[in-house]
Every structure is written in C-alpha cells, then in structure tokens.
Design a protein around this motif. Structure first.
Motif, PDB file in Angstrom:
ATOM      1  N   GLN A 261       0.863  -1.182   0.000  1.00  0.00           N
ATOM      2  CA  GLN A 261       0.000   0.000   0.000  1.00  0.00           C
ATOM      3  C   GLN A 261       0.904   1.238   0.000  1.00  0.00           C
ATOM      4  N   LEU A 262       0.842   2.049  -1.052  1.00  0.00           N
ATOM      5  CA  LEU A 262       1.785   3.162  -1.185  1.00  0.00           C
ATOM      6  C   LEU A 262       1.220   4.504  -0.727  1.00  0.00           C
ATOM      7  N   ALA A 263       0.014   4.816  -1.163  1.00  0.00           N
ATOM      8  CA  ALA A 263      -0.520   6.144  -0.815  1.00  0.00           C
ATOM      9  C   ALA A 263      -2.029   6.155  -0.953  1.00  0.00           C
TER      10      ALA A 263
ATOM     11  N   GLY B  73      -8.031  10.505   1.703  1.00  0.00           N
ATOM     12  CA  GLY B  73      -9.349  10.300   2.303  1.00  0.00           C
ATOM     13  C   GLY B  73     -10.385  11.266   1.794  1.00  0.00           C
ATOM     14  N   PHE B  74     -11.609  11.084   2.263  1.00  0.00           N
ATOM     15  CA  PHE B  74     -12.767  11.873   1.828  1.00  0.00           C
ATOM     16  C   PHE B  74     -12.554  13.364   2.074  1.00  0.00           C
ATOM     17  N   THR B  75     -11.909  13.705   3.201  1.00  0.00           N
ATOM     18  CA  THR B  75     -11.727  15.121   3.513  1.00  0.00           C
ATOM     19  C   THR B  75     -10.363  15.646   3.058  1.00  0.00           C
ATOM     20  N   GLY B  76      -9.650  14.863   2.275  1.00  0.00           N
ATOM     21  CA  GLY B  76      -8.413  15.337   1.666  1.00  0.00           C
ATOM     22  C   GLY B  76      -7.130  14.925   2.362  1.00  0.00           C
ATOM     23  N   GLU B  77      -7.228  14.297   3.548  1.00  0.00           N
ATOM     24  CA  GLU B  77      -6.009  13.893   4.245  1.00  0.00           C
ATOM     25  C   GLU B  77      -5.316  12.773   3.475  1.00  0.00           C
ATOM     26  N   THR B  78      -3.981  12.769   3.522  1.00  0.00           N
ATOM     27  CA  THR B  78      -3.256  11.754   2.738  1.00  0.00           C
ATOM     28  C   THR B  78      -2.338  10.925   3.632  1.00  0.00           C
ATOM     29  N   LYS B  79      -2.031   9.737   3.144  1.00  0.00           N
ATOM     30  CA  LYS B  79      -1.048   8.860   3.789  1.00  0.00           C
ATOM     31  C   LYS B  79      -0.097   8.399   2.697  1.00  0.00           C
ATOM     32  N   ILE B  80       1.183   8.543   2.934  1.00  0.00           N
ATOM     33  CA  ILE B  80       2.165   8.068   1.966  1.00  0.00           C
ATOM     34  C   ILE B  80       3.161   7.169   2.699  1.00  0.00           C
ATOM     35  N   ALA B  81       3.287   5.943   2.227  1.00  0.00           N
ATOM     36  CA  ALA B  81       4.158   4.969   2.899  1.00  0.00           C
ATOM     37  C   ALA B  81       5.582   5.112   2.360  1.00  0.00           C
ATOM     38  N   GLU B  82       6.331   6.027   2.956  1.00  0.00           N
ATOM     39  CA  GLU B  82       7.668   6.337   2.444  1.00  0.00           C
ATOM     40  C   GLU B  82       8.608   5.128   2.514  1.00  0.00           C
ATOM     41  N   ASP B  83       8.417   4.277   3.544  1.00  0.00           N
ATOM     42  CA  ASP B  83       9.313   3.122   3.671  1.00  0.00           C
ATOM     43  C   ASP B  83       9.160   2.158   2.487  1.00  0.00           C
ATOM     44  N   TYR B  84       7.926   1.937   2.074  1.00  0.00           N
ATOM     45  CA  TYR B  84       7.705   1.064   0.917  1.00  0.00           C
ATOM     46  C   TYR B  84       8.244   1.707  -0.362  1.00  0.00           C
ATOM     47  N   LEU B  85       8.043   3.024  -0.479  1.00  0.00           N
ATOM     48  CA  LEU B  85       8.510   3.718  -1.687  1.00  0.00           C
ATOM     49  C   LEU B  85      10.036   3.590  -1.804  1.00  0.00           C
TER      50      LEU B  85
ATOM     51  N   TYR C 269       6.570  11.504  -7.033  1.00  0.00           N
ATOM     52  CA  TYR C 269       5.807  10.903  -8.143  1.00  0.00           C
ATOM     53  C   TYR C 269       4.469  10.377  -7.619  1.00  0.00           C
ATOM     54  N   VAL C 270       4.536   9.699  -6.503  1.00  0.00           N
ATOM     55  CA  VAL C 270       3.305   9.129  -5.924  1.00  0.00           C
ATOM     56  C   VAL C 270       2.387  10.239  -5.413  1.00  0.00           C
ATOM     57  N   ARG C 271       3.000  11.284  -4.850  1.00  0.00           N
ATOM     58  CA  ARG C 271       2.197  12.407  -4.356  1.00  0.00           C
ATOM     59  C   ARG C 271       1.410  13.033  -5.511  1.00  0.00           C
ATOM     60  N   SER C 272       2.056  13.130  -6.663  1.00  0.00           N
ATOM     61  CA  SER C 272       1.360  13.732  -7.815  1.00  0.00           C
ATOM     62  C   SER C 272       0.244  12.820  -8.322  1.00  0.00           C
ATOM     63  N   LEU C 273       0.409  11.508  -8.111  1.00  0.00           N
ATOM     64  CA  LEU C 273      -0.664  10.583  -8.529  1.00  0.00           C
ATOM     65  C   LEU C 273      -1.944  10.840  -7.732  1.00  0.00           C
ATOM     66  N   LEU C 274      -1.768  11.297  -6.494  1.00  0.00           N
ATOM     67  CA  LEU C 274      -2.949  11.528  -5.639  1.00  0.00           C
ATOM     68  C   LEU C 274      -3.796  12.707  -6.109  1.00  0.00           C
ATOM     69  N   ARG C 275      -3.277  13.465  -7.098  1.00  0.00           N
ATOM     70  CA  ARG C 275      -4.118  14.531  -7.661  1.00  0.00           C
ATOM     71  C   ARG C 275      -5.289  13.929  -8.421  1.00  0.00           C
ATOM     72  N   ASN C 276      -5.040  12.764  -9.010  1.00  0.00           N
ATOM     73  CA  ASN C 276      -6.090  12.150  -9.833  1.00  0.00           C
ATOM     74  C   ASN C 276      -6.606  10.830  -9.275  1.00  0.00           C
ATOM     75  N   TYR C 277      -5.851  10.226  -8.363  1.00  0.00           N
ATOM     76  CA  TYR C 277      -6.254   8.921  -7.830  1.00  0.00           C
ATOM     77  C   TYR C 277      -6.413   9.012  -6.307  1.00  0.00           C
ATOM     78  N   SER C 278      -7.237   8.099  -5.771  1.00  0.00           N
ATOM     79  CA  SER C 278      -7.472   8.106  -4.324  1.00  0.00           C
ATOM     80  C   SER C 278      -6.617   7.086  -3.591  1.00  0.00           C
ATOM     81  N   CYS C 279      -6.242   6.036  -4.291  1.00  0.00           N
ATOM     82  CA  CYS C 279      -5.541   4.948  -3.611  1.00  0.00           C
ATOM     83  C   CYS C 279      -4.514   4.340  -4.561  1.00  0.00           C
ATOM     84  N   VAL C 280      -3.268   4.275  -4.120  1.00  0.00           N
ATOM     85  CA  VAL C 280      -2.180   3.801  -4.988  1.00  0.00           C
ATOM     86  C   VAL C 280      -1.468   2.635  -4.308  1.00  0.00           C
ATOM     87  N   TYR C 281      -1.267   1.560  -5.033  1.00  0.00           N
ATOM     88  CA  TYR C 281      -0.562   0.408  -4.459  1.00  0.00           C
ATOM     89  C   TYR C 281       0.318  -0.256  -5.512  1.00  0.00           C
TER      90      TYR C 281
END
Lengths: 209, 217
Positions: A155-157, A160-172, A181-193
């Motif tokens: 699970q990378l990033a 949530g519904f109210t805009g809060e984000t989680k990014i798993a830096e250790d996995y990255l 790169y993953v942070r920019s994906l969250l502009r268009n996607y909600s869940c990245v793995y």
C-alpha cells in the motif's frame, strides 16, 4: 443500504468490542473476502494488466483500477517485477456520501479505528474501511501468480474523503520510487498500491544493504 | 407555477447528481455480507437475527425524526425521496396507502456477491426462516430482515398530523425471482389497507421488488 447500516454499526461495535476488536473483525472480513474469490494465474505482466483492465481479476471488485504501466518496478537486474496500480475513487467514498445524506455524519469510531490501525499495525489508513480493503489486497496478491510467481502487495498512498493523505515512504524507498511521483498521482487517484513478485530483489533493498 | 417548475427541475438535477455520486462500491457491499456470515458462524441463526434487527433499528434511530401536517405532505416527501422511508429506495405510490419499491436496495450487493463469490450462502436463508417463524413471516433472506425491521423502526420516527405512521409488508420478490407474500389470513386486511386488489398486487409483483402499505396509527 447495507453499507450505511454497517457504518451505523461501527460506533456500537467499537464501544462493545473496542476499536481493536473492530480492527480484528475487519481484518477477518478482508481475508475471508479475498480467499473466497479464488486463485488466479497469468502468463506474464501483460496478461495480468489486460485482465485487470477488463475487470477480470479479484481487484476489480474495488472499482475501476488503472495499471500505471509508464512506471514498471524493476529488480536489481533491471527485470520488470511489478507495477503500480491506482483507484480513481476510494471504495468507501460512496458510502460516506450516502451516510452524509441519510444519517447526517459518519460516526467518530470511523476515525478512531483508522487511528488505532495506524498506531498498531501500519500507518496507511485514512478511514476504518482501509482496514478491510488493504487486508483484502494483501491476501488477493497471495492468491495470484504472474509467470508462476505469487505476488505481494504494498500500500503506497491514499487520500481520504476530507483530503487527508497517507504516503508509505518506507515502501517507496524499498521499491525505489520517488515519493513526489506518488504524491502527484494523488491529484487524480485516491488509492495507490504496488504489486510485486514475491521474493524479488528490489533496487531499494540493495541500496539499503 | 413557473417557480415551482424551476424548483422541481433543480431538485431533479440534484437528485440525479447525488445518485451518480453515491453508486455503491461492490467491495463494501460484498464485505458487509461476509461480515454478517462471520457473525452467523459465531452466534447461529438466532443470534444473527437479533443482531440484524438491532442493526436496522439502530440505523433508523440515528436518522432525523419527521413531522408533517397532512398525509398529502407526507406522501409528497415520500415520493420525492425526502422521507426516511424512501431514503434508500426508489418507490411509487399507486394509492395513498400503497407503496411499491421498484428495485430492492440490496439487489446490487446480492448481484455482486453472486458474481464475485458464487452461490449466496445458505445461512442468509436459514436466518430468514428463523425470523419468519419467530418474528413475522415476510423475509426471504437476511437483507429482508434488515429492510423490514428498518422500515418499521423508521415509520415510528414519523408523525403526520400528530399521529404515528405504521407500515406493513405485503409482498417481496427476491433478486433470484423467489416470491414471499403475506400469509393468506393477513392478506385481505393488508390489501384493504393498501387500497389495492389481489390482481393489482400480482401486477405490481411482475416487475417490482417490494409491495408494502402505510397508514396512520
């Protein structure tokens, strides 16, 4: 309607069984769902990615999944061992909106469960339902083989519904992926793995060594 | 009149946007079914039945109460999807006391379950049989227990001209085609309350999901 009823249950369940109890319930549901969907085998990554696009894999239950084939994950020898996948919409958002319009607000236990999961298991949950579907993804990966290799899910990033984000830096770091790169994906996607062949010698691990 | 039309048009637009935004996710629907099966494994049919009824009652109690001056005002809200009784389902009202649900709100979950997991677990039918024998004969599977209990608890939260609203199940048609009609000894009374005939009931059952009636206490 069943999903809204389930949300109304979270508060009650967390008060009776504690948030830890709710987490245990949700982990079991995620595992059971994955295991009841059966096993899958693919010749290679192209056939898996086509199956995913056509909605034939177990992951399709989460809604539209995009295989980000512009960024392959490679091992220390430069061989492709995995890809990054992304959901446009968080699986729980339709339920949250429906709860908003029918009941009023999501119970406080939703965030309490997510926080407990973040503290005790992995810091990757933005809501209580992340517990179910992140476990589901991990278990599904074990049930899929690509070129006879079982998969592993990271699970990378997520957002949530109210805009809060989680990014798993250790996995990255382990996968050798730039967090920006993953942070920019969250502009268009909600869940990245990421789905990676189990046991692959990843570039990030070599750097650590 | 023009103002009313514009208001109605805006309302339809908002409803349509909302419907698009909130189409349920299959994972949540199917996971909820598996959660119920997990409960049944531990507590058996009786325990699960109690659990489902408590779940549905708790959901209804978490929703706002309603009050209307007249039965017509209540029916307007019901038809517009603004009432607690029509929040989760698409309905039409052939008479002032008969309500027909066109699509079962649990159908998507059942379809996704049978598509992704396989045959619907037997426990869902077993618990419904327990409910029929011990509570009220009207359920085909566990989702009927939730739905019917919710509806009764929801009706208790409505006042029309100061009087409580009651509702009663007349018939259910499951997604797989199974039908469950109220017992013969109850049916004439329910049809009279709904203001429909047996033939009309059969006609509604042809391509709808649930037929129920509402009346002031």
């Amino acid at each position: 309607m069943l999903d809204v009823a389930l949300v109304s249950l979270i508060q009650d369940m967390s008060e009776k069984a504690g948030v830890e109890g709710t987490i245990q319930y949700w982990l079991r549901v995620g595992e059971s769902l994955a295991n009841r969907m059966g096993r899958e085998a693919y010749m290679g990554w192209p056939s898996f990615n086509v199956a995913l696009r056509e909605g034939r894999t177990a992951y399709s239950i989460e809604g539209k999944v995009t295989a980000l084939t512009d960024l392959a994950i490679t091992d220390v020898d430069g061989d492709v061992v995995g890809y990054i996948y992304a959901n446009e919409q968080c699986v729980f958002v339709p339920t949250i909106i429906r709860v908003r319009y029918s009941v009023g607000d999501v119970p406080k236990a939703d965030q309490a469960v997510a926080e407990e999961y973040n503290n005790s298991i992995r810091n990757t949950a933005v809501c209580n339902f992340c517990v179910i579907h992140q476990k589901f993804r991990e278990e599904v990966a074990r049930n899929i083989t690509v070129a006879d290799q079982p998969l592993e899910c990271y699970q990378l990033a997520n957002r949530g519904f109210t805009g809060e984000t989680k990014i798993a830096e250790d996995y990255l770091k382990k996968l050798g992926i730039n967090p920006e790169y993953v942070r920019s994906l969250l502009r268009n996607y909600s869940c990245v793995y990421a789905l990676v062949m189990k046991g692959a010698r990843l570039r990030g691990e070599e750097v650590e060594e | 009149m023009i103002g009313e039309d514009t208001k109605a048009s805006k309302r339809r637009g908002a409803t349509s946007m909302r419907a698009t935004a909130i189409e349920s996710n299959p994972l949540v629907d199917v996971a909820a079914h598996l959660f119920l099966e997990d409960i049944a494994d531990k507590q058996g049919a009786a325990g699960m039945n109690t659990y489902l009824m408590s779940l549905a009652t708790s959901l209804a109690r978490s929703m706002p109460e309603e009050e209307y001056d007249t039965w017509e005002d209540f029916l307007d809200a019901l038809r517009a999807g603004d009432s607690i009784l029509s929040t989760f389902e698409t309905i039409f009202t052939p008479t002032d006391h008969c309500v027909v649900t066109t699509v079962n709100p649990f159908e998507r979950g059942w379809l996704e379950y049978t598509k992704r997991i396989g045959k619907y677990s037997r426990i869902h039918y077993d618990v419904a049989e327990y409910y029929n024998a011990t509570v009220k004969p009207g359920a085909i599977d566990t989702t009927c227990i939730i739905h019917q209990t919710f509806r009764n608890a929801a009706a208790e939260r409505i006042r029309v001209g100061g009087r409580r609203v009651k509702c009663a199940q007349i018939a259910t048609i499951h997604s797989d085609g199974t039908k469950k009609v109220a017992p013969d000894e109850w049916l004439p009374i329910l049809l009279e309350k709904a203001g429909i005939t047996r033939t009309q009931l059969n006609m509604f059952m042809r391509n709808n999901a649930i037929i129920w009636c509402i009346y002031p206490e």
